[in-house]
Design a protein around this motif. Sequence first.
Motif, mmCIF file in Angstrom:
data_model
loop_
_atom_site.group_PDB
_atom_site.id
_atom_site.type_symbol
_atom_site.label_atom_id
_atom_site.label_comp_id
_atom_site.label_asym_id
_atom_site.label_seq_id
_atom_site.Cartn_x
_atom_site.Cartn_y
_atom_site.Cartn_z
ATOM 1 N N PRO A 99 17.535 -34.253 0.577
ATOM 2 C CA PRO A 99 18.165 -33.497 -0.513
ATOM 3 C C PRO A 99 19.477 -32.838 -0.120
ATOM 4 C CG PRO A 99 16.478 -32.157 0.528
ATOM 5 C CD PRO A 99 16.458 -33.491 1.246
ATOM 6 N N GLY A 100 20.291 -32.568 -1.142
ATOM 7 C CA GLY A 100 21.442 -31.681 -0.969
ATOM 8 C C GLY A 100 20.966 -30.245 -1.077
ATOM 9 N N LYS A 101 21.887 -29.322 -1.052
ATOM 10 C CA LYS A 101 21.490 -27.908 -1.050
ATOM 11 C C LYS A 101 22.465 -27.023 -1.849
ATOM 12 C CE LYS A 101 24.786 -25.657 1.136
ATOM 13 N NZ LYS A 101 25.844 -26.376 1.537
ATOM 14 N N ILE A 102 21.954 -25.873 -2.227
ATOM 15 C CA ILE A 102 22.854 -24.823 -2.715
ATOM 16 C C ILE A 102 22.575 -23.561 -1.908
ATOM 17 C CG2 ILE A 102 23.269 -25.591 -5.098
ATOM 18 C CD1 ILE A 102 20.962 -23.768 -5.959
ATOM 19 N N ILE A 103 23.615 -22.743 -1.753
ATOM 20 C CA ILE A 103 23.385 -21.408 -1.193
ATOM 21 C C ILE A 103 23.248 -20.469 -2.382
ATOM 22 C CG2 ILE A 103 24.343 -19.554 0.219
ATOM 23 C CD1 ILE A 103 25.440 -21.658 2.059
ATOM 24 N N LEU A 104 22.091 -19.841 -2.492
ATOM 25 C CA LEU A 104 21.827 -18.964 -3.639
ATOM 26 C C LEU A 104 22.500 -17.610 -3.453
ATOM 27 C CD1 LEU A 104 18.170 -20.107 -3.937
ATOM 28 C CD2 LEU A 104 19.672 -19.997 -5.916
ATOM 29 N N PHE A 105 22.424 -17.075 -2.237
ATOM 30 C CA PHE A 105 22.994 -15.753 -1.954
ATOM 31 C C PHE A 105 23.449 -15.682 -0.499
ATOM 32 C CE2 PHE A 105 19.791 -14.994 -5.291
ATOM 33 C CZ PHE A 105 20.567 -14.348 -6.246
ATOM 34 N N ASN B 117 25.518 -12.156 -10.305
ATOM 35 C CA ASN B 117 26.815 -11.621 -10.762
ATOM 36 C C ASN B 117 27.401 -10.648 -9.741
ATOM 37 O OD1 ASN B 117 26.534 -13.128 -13.060
ATOM 38 N ND2 ASN B 117 25.778 -11.438 -14.325
ATOM 39 N N ILE B 118 26.560 -9.786 -9.166
ATOM 40 C CA ILE B 118 27.071 -8.838 -8.154
ATOM 41 C C ILE B 118 27.580 -9.621 -6.941
ATOM 42 C CG2 ILE B 118 26.498 -6.939 -6.578
ATOM 43 C CD1 ILE B 118 24.301 -6.079 -8.552
ATOM 44 N N ASN B 119 26.783 -10.609 -6.496
ATOM 45 C CA ASN B 119 27.179 -11.390 -5.318
ATOM 46 C C ASN B 119 28.508 -12.112 -5.577
ATOM 47 O OD1 ASN B 119 25.230 -13.475 -3.005
ATOM 48 N ND2 ASN B 119 27.367 -12.879 -2.969
ATOM 49 N N HIS B 120 28.665 -12.634 -6.793
ATOM 50 C CA HIS B 120 29.927 -13.322 -7.105
ATOM 51 C C HIS B 120 31.106 -12.346 -7.045
ATOM 52 C CE1 HIS B 120 32.694 -16.287 -8.573
ATOM 53 N NE2 HIS B 120 33.188 -15.336 -9.361
ATOM 54 N N GLY B 121 30.902 -11.146 -7.603
ATOM 55 C CA GLY B 121 31.972 -10.144 -7.590
ATOM 56 C C GLY B 121 32.392 -9.819 -6.161
ATOM 57 N N ILE C 52 30.802 -4.922 2.604
ATOM 58 C CA ILE C 52 30.602 -5.966 1.578
ATOM 59 C C ILE C 52 29.589 -7.000 2.087
ATOM 60 C CG2 ILE C 52 31.737 -7.876 0.339
ATOM 61 C CD1 ILE C 52 34.224 -6.139 0.085
ATOM 62 N N PHE C 53 29.750 -7.405 3.360
ATOM 63 C CA PHE C 53 28.786 -8.345 3.954
ATOM 64 C C PHE C 53 27.379 -7.743 3.951
ATOM 65 C CE2 PHE C 53 31.864 -10.951 6.882
ATOM 66 C CZ PHE C 53 32.383 -11.562 5.759
ATOM 67 N N LYS C 54 27.315 -6.456 4.262
ATOM 68 C CA LYS C 54 26.010 -5.787 4.313
ATOM 69 C C LYS C 54 25.361 -5.811 2.926
ATOM 70 C CE LYS C 54 23.938 -1.725 6.277
ATOM 71 N NZ LYS C 54 23.926 -0.374 5.797
ATOM 72 N N ALA C 55 26.167 -5.552 1.897
ATOM 73 C CA ALA C 55 25.640 -5.578 0.523
ATOM 74 C C ALA C 55 25.173 -6.987 0.152
ATOM 75 C CB ALA C 55 26.719 -5.101 -0.452
#
Length: 318
Positions: free
Chosen positions: A7-13, A236-240, A208-211
């Motif tokens: 399979p391929g993959k996505i990174i969710l967070f 949405n927070i992670n994208h921001g 930011i990395f910690k969050a």
Amino acid sequence: MTTASAPGKIILFGEHAVVSGATALGGAIDLRASITVQDSPGSVVITTDDLVLKGFSLDLLSGRLSSPQAAYATRYISAVVSELDARDVSIEIKSSLPVSAGLGSSASIIVAAVMAISEHQGQSLSKEEIAAISYRLEKKVQDGLASPTDTALATFGGYLQISREISALDLPMLDLVVGYTGVAHNTKSEVEKVQRLKERYPDLVEPIFKAMGAISERAAPLIREKNTSELGGLMNINHGLLEAIGASSKELETLVYAARGAGGAAGAKLTGAGGGGCMIALPGPAGQETLMTAIRQAGGYPFSVKSGQEGVRLEKEP
Ligand code: PMV
């Protein structure tokens, strides 16, 4: 004849933050690459005739190449062929994964090739061995730049939590939509850019990395409970945060906002290194079709995917 698919993959967070040791969460998806190995006395030939990689064939002994598209996939397959000392075989690649989109296409090709070729030779490698060989080869082909995330997800499937170590998480499948911007991305340059920003402003980027790491850790129980609205909010927070560190792009923003707006997504974010490549969105009450239409109308290429899929496996002969 032996066929294996991965399979391929996505990174969710947690992408980018993971480079500095924070936690990320990735999932294997139901877009796969498959490798078929057959006896072919006197030659080692690599072919593909699928739409993603475009048709080509390469005779490794004569060096005859039928298409410039060959360069990408054959670098990986050639590395597996020489590692396993494969001879007298033809190797056919099929992939439904777009290339250079951050969906782990090279890792799934390597992992499927390691399993298919080794099985065809009559040796059964464990998944740990397949993951270790594949990681080493991907890293070699990519001049030292590869995290073990993609090859581990292609091998073991499911969901993986990645920090200093990689551990499997037992979570249910999740329906998501991937939107490809059509813009190839370059993981190496995106990672370097973000790391330079961190060196310049450690007091700003480290929190930011910690969050981001904290978001990854909150996400697992929400996936378990299928809590779409909170999970979407975390996306949405992670994208921001990713936008704040310069990992987004105009094309990614367009697709993310289309997904959240007309698409009615519960949440949307870029996935992987960013700069181009793909975004992911969690369908809201309006459903998957509405979301895919919104992404398409905004100029993207939507795929519906399920995360948490099976890792590398042998496929039965037709
Ligand atoms: O663009 P991708 O899917 O190869 O993802 C890269 C993810 C990063 O966190 C940015 C880098 C890494 O090696 O983890």
